[in-house]
Design an enzyme around this catalytic site. Structure first.
Site: not given
Length: 374
Positions: A132, A206, A247
């Site tokens: 990331e 995300k 994440c």
């Protein structure tokens, strides 16, 4: 006799128990009490056997009817029903996970990532995963400065231009970690997946932004600068159907369940857990997503830099469909090469047939996008 439900051993135990009870209630000392073995009438034994046999039959009948009952409705536990696993061109291959050190020098970061991908490919990797935010320091101040216009490509996005070139040249699939993306007046934390032809196959923004506040430990609000993505991302590649998260997305099991119901073989989560939640949750969440959905999970973190404003935990990992850790790094820079074998997915699902045991009569996972498409 083997067919007797009251065996001779059990009869002796029963007689001994009755004898002990008699002795305990006798007024005479044990040494003066005659040893007594009661005789159990044959008709009593036969009655016991009959009742025991009837009870066992009822238990077996109930178990069979419950397991085969249409009331379970496992096919309705996922709406629409889960898609079957497909057979990709490669069902057994090597994955390379590149845990990279990130610096404020963007050009250096890009070149360093290129070299890591090349090294992984030289070691036999057909799929390479990056961390990331690998081209930029992880900070709200840095996101606007390092952001790239991915859709414009070329000079507007040197990071993805490199990923496209190297995946095409090496004939590998690349899950390109994530970079800050600029689209109009919005910023996103975005992962790009490139196929063996160098073409962009998918772009995941995300979905769940990292907004947390643990007093005395860590406070970070991605929403100060970033916008949340709106779309789950699953992509067919030469190395299988891959569901992508970034994440914090890994914390939300519903997203992984949707990917599994869409026939994913593998979930990839570029991520940068911190020094507070990393030791507690990073491996735990990876193993949970893998074992709950009976598929592979790969994660890739930046290497730890204790001098950075945000310190990553590291520990990039590949987890198998039984929740087993197949390969992992520590916190320094590293490249791990591990094998993925999709035939094991069917084996594990046969070992634990969760798909056949889901209680569609009690709960249901609804994939809103797939429902809307019908």
């Amino acid at each position: 006799m083997k067919s007797s439900l009251v065996s001779s051993k059990n009869l002796i135990r029963l007689q001994s128990a009755i004898s002990r009870s008699f002795l305990q209630h006798s007024s005479k000392p044990i040494s003066q009490t005659p040893f007594f073995i009661p005789i159990i009438p044959t008709n009593t034994i036969n009655l016991y056997n009959q009742r025991y046999q009837n009870l066992q039959f009822q238990i077996r009948s109930n178990s069979t009817s419950i397991m085969s009952s249409s009331a379970f409705k496992p096919e309705q536990a996922r709406l629409p029903p889960a898609l079957p696993l497909s057979s990709p061109p490669l069902t057994k291959f090597k994955i390379g996970i590149c845990q990279l050190a990130v610096t404020p020098d963007k050009e250096r970061n890009i070149q360093h990532a290129r070299e890591a991908i090349e090294e992984a490919a030289q070691k036999g990797a057909h799929l390479v995963v990056l961390p990331e935010i690998w081209n930029s320091p992880y900070s709200n101040d840095g996101f606007p400065v390092y952001a790239e216009d991915i859709d414009a490509g070329h000079d507007a996005s040197p990071s993805t231009a490199m990923l496209s070139e190297v995946s095409s040249r090496l004939k590998i699939t690349v899950v390109g970690g994530s970079i800050p993306e600029r689209c109009g007046d919005k910023l996103y934390n975005t992962c790009c997946v490139f196929g063996t032809d160098g073409k962009l196959k998918a772009k995941h923004r995300k979905i769940h932004l990292f907004d947390i506040d643990i007093p005395g430990k860590i406070t970070f609000m991605e929403s100060k600068t970033l916008t949340a993505g709106e779309t789950p991302t699953i992509v067919d590649t030469d190395v299988g159907r891959i569901g992508v998260g970034i994440c914090y997305d890994i914390r939300f099991q519903e997203l992984a369940m949707i990917y599994a119901s869409r026939g994913a073989h593998l979930l990839c989560y570029p991520g940068a857990f911190n020094m507070t939640t990393g030791p507690l949750h990073w491996e735990l969440l990876q193993r949970a997503r893998a074992v709950d959905n009976q598929l592979y999970v790969a994660t890739c973190s930046p290497a730890r830099d204790t001098g950075a404003g945000y310190v990553a935990w590291g520990h990039s990992t590949l987890v198998g469909p039984f929740g087993e850790v197949l390969a992992t790094t520590e916190h320094d820079e590293d490249i791990i090469i591990a094998e993925i074998d999709y035939s094991i997915l069917e084996q594990r699902r046969a070992n634990l047939p969760l798909a056949m045991q889901r209680r569609g009569d009690l709960y249901q996972l609804v994939d809103i996008r797939r429902v809307s498409a019908h």
